[in-house]
Scaffold this active site. Structure first.
Site, PDB file in Angstrom:
ATOM      1  N   TYR A 164       3.074 -60.878  28.013  1.00  0.00           N
ATOM      2  CA  TYR A 164       4.048 -60.982  27.245  1.00  0.00           C
ATOM      3  C   TYR A 164       5.203 -62.112  27.685  1.00  0.00           C
ATOM      4  O   TYR A 164       5.637 -62.700  26.798  1.00  0.00           O
ATOM      5  CB  TYR A 164       4.647 -59.366  27.796  1.00  0.00           C
ATOM      6  CG  TYR A 164       6.322 -59.115  26.926  1.00  0.00           C
ATOM      7  CD1 TYR A 164       6.298 -58.883  25.695  1.00  0.00           C
ATOM      8  CD2 TYR A 164       7.263 -58.987  27.590  1.00  0.00           C
ATOM      9  CE1 TYR A 164       7.339 -58.409  24.777  1.00  0.00           C
ATOM     10  CE2 TYR A 164       8.667 -58.679  26.859  1.00  0.00           C
ATOM     11  CZ  TYR A 164       8.504 -58.408  25.525  1.00  0.00           C
ATOM     12  OH  TYR A 164       9.620 -58.330  24.875  1.00  0.00           O
ATOM     13  N   SER A 183      14.078 -63.199  22.081  1.00  0.00           N
ATOM     14  CA  SER A 183      13.258 -63.494  23.132  1.00  0.00           C
ATOM     15  C   SER A 183      13.226 -62.042  23.890  1.00  0.00           C
ATOM     16  O   SER A 183      13.250 -60.926  23.524  1.00  0.00           O
ATOM     17  CB  SER A 183      13.605 -64.613  24.005  1.00  0.00           C
ATOM     18  OG  SER A 183      12.615 -64.928  24.945  1.00  0.00           O
ATOM     19  N   LYS A 194       6.719 -65.070  25.189  1.00  0.00           N
ATOM     20  CA  LYS A 194       8.077 -65.436  24.999  1.00  0.00           C
ATOM     21  C   LYS A 194       8.438 -66.913  25.437  1.00  0.00           C
ATOM     22  O   LYS A 194       9.443 -67.546  24.881  1.00  0.00           O
ATOM     23  CB  LYS A 194       9.066 -64.396  25.968  1.00  0.00           C
ATOM     24  CG  LYS A 194       8.965 -62.988  25.453  1.00  0.00           C
ATOM     25  CD  LYS A 194       9.420 -62.801  23.849  1.00  0.00           C
ATOM     26  CE  LYS A 194       9.448 -61.404  23.198  1.00  0.00           C
ATOM     27  NZ  LYS A 194      10.067 -61.446  21.910  1.00  0.00           N
TER      28      LYS A 194
END
Length: 283
Positions: free
Chosen positions: A153, A139, A157
Site C-alpha cells: 500500500y 495519498s 502511494k
C-alpha cells in the site's frame, strides 16, 4: 457588493463512499457541479434526486485506461469544463512483503497508482487548454513511510507521490495546480473492505506485537472534516504541493523527516566520499 462565487466542476473518483463521497457532498452543497465516478455507483442514487442539475454519476473502473479517457471526455462535454480533479479511488491490501503474490502486488498498484495516472493523463489536455485547474491526489499517511503489513500500500502511494511531484512541475507551466493530500485516519470502509495475503507462520510473533500496539483503538475522524479541509485547499490562490490532514499524520511527518535528516547527517562523510567528478571514460 460581493462578487458571486464562480461555480466549478469537480471530477471525483471513488465517489460512492468514504472520503470521495464526503468530497462530492461538500462540493454539491456549496453549489458546484460534480462528476462522481465509481465502480459501483448505486450508493450515489440518493444524491441524484437532490442534485439532478449539478451531479453527473458515471460508472468507471479507473484501471481501464480506455474507459478513463472516454469518461473524462464525456464529463467535460457534459458540463463544458473541468476545474478540480480529485483522484481518490483506492484499495488496500494487508500483508507482509514476503506474502504477496504477483497478482496481489500488481492489483494494489493498478488502482492506487495507475488509476490516478490514467485520470491525470485524461484530464491534463482539458486543463492545459483552459490554462487553469487543480488536480488533487489523495495519498495517505502510508505515503510518508513504509510500515509492517502495509508495505505494498505504501509502495503504491510512494509511486503516486513521485509521479505527482513531476506532474506538478509540468502542469505549472500551463497554470494548472496540483496538491498531494496525505490524510490520517477517517471513518471509511477502507479497512473493512481491504484484502489480505495468505499468512506465513514465521510472521506470527510480529503480527501479535502489532496487534498489541493497535489494541488501544482507533482515533479516526469524520470524513466531513477532510472535505472541509479540501474545500479550503481548492479555494486557495496558492495551494501547497502537499497538505497533511490530522494531528497524528502531522506529527508523524515531522518525526519521519527529522529521523531521516539525522541519519543522512550521521552518514554525510560516506555519502560525500562516494562522489568525485572525473572525465568521461575514453576521453
Amino acid at each position: 457588493m460581493r462578487t458571486p462565487r464562480t461555480v466549478r466542476t469537480w471530477f471525483i473518483t471513488g465517489a460512492s463512499r468514504g472520503l470521495g463521497r464526503a468530497f462530492a457532498e461538500a462540493a454539491l452543497e456549496r453549489g458546484d457541479q460534480v462528476v462522481a465516478v465509481a465502480r459501483n455507483v448505486e450508493p450515489l442514487r440518493e444524491l441524484i434526486a437532490a442534485y439532478e442539475d449539478t451531479l453527473l454519476v458515471m460508472p468507471l473502473d479507473v484501471t481501464d485506461r480506455v474507459a478513463v479517457l472516454a469518461t473524462v471526455s464525456a464529463a467535460r462535454d457534459h458540463f463544458g469544463r473541468l476545474d478540480i480533479v480529485v483522484n481518490n479511488a483506492g484499495t488496500m491490501s494487508s500483508g507482509m512483503i514476503e506474502e504477496f503474490t504477483e497478482e496481489e502486488a500488481r492489483a494494489q498498484l493498478e488502482v492506487n497508482f495507475f488509476g490516478a495516472l490514467w485520470v491525470s493523463q485524461a484530464a491534463m489536455p482539458y486543463l492545459r487548454e483552459q490554462g487553469a485547474g487543480h488536480i488533487v491526489q489523495i495519498s495517505s499517511i502510508a505515503g510518508l513511510g513504509g510500515f509492517p503489513t502495509t508495505g505494498l500500500y505504501s509502495a503504491s502511494k510512494f509511486a503516486l507521490e513521485g509521479m505527482s511531484e513531476a506532474l506538478a512541475m509540468e502542469a505549472a507551466n500551463f497554470g494548472v495546480k496540483l496538491t498531494i493530500v496525505q490524510p490520517g485516519g477517517y471513518w471509511t470502509d477502507l479497512y473493512t473492505s481491504m484484502t489480505a495475503t495468505t499468512l506465513l507462520p514465521p510472521y506470527a510473533p510480529l503480527r501479535a506485537e502489532l496487534e498489541k500496539r493497535w489494541a488501544e483503538g482507533s482515533i479516526d475522524s469524520e470524513p466531513r472534516l477532510a472535505a472541509e479541509a479540501v474545500l479550503k485547499l481548492v479555494d486557495s490562490e496558492e495551494p501547497p504541493l502537499r497538505l497533511l490532514l490530522g494531528s497524528m499524520v502531522y506529527d508523524l511527518a515531522f518525526g519521519i523527516s527529522q529521523q531521516r535528516m539525522a541519519t543522512w547527517g550521521a552518514w554525510e562523510q560516506v555519502s560525500r566520499a562516494a562522489e568525485h567528478a572525473v572525465q568521461a571514460p575514453g576521453t
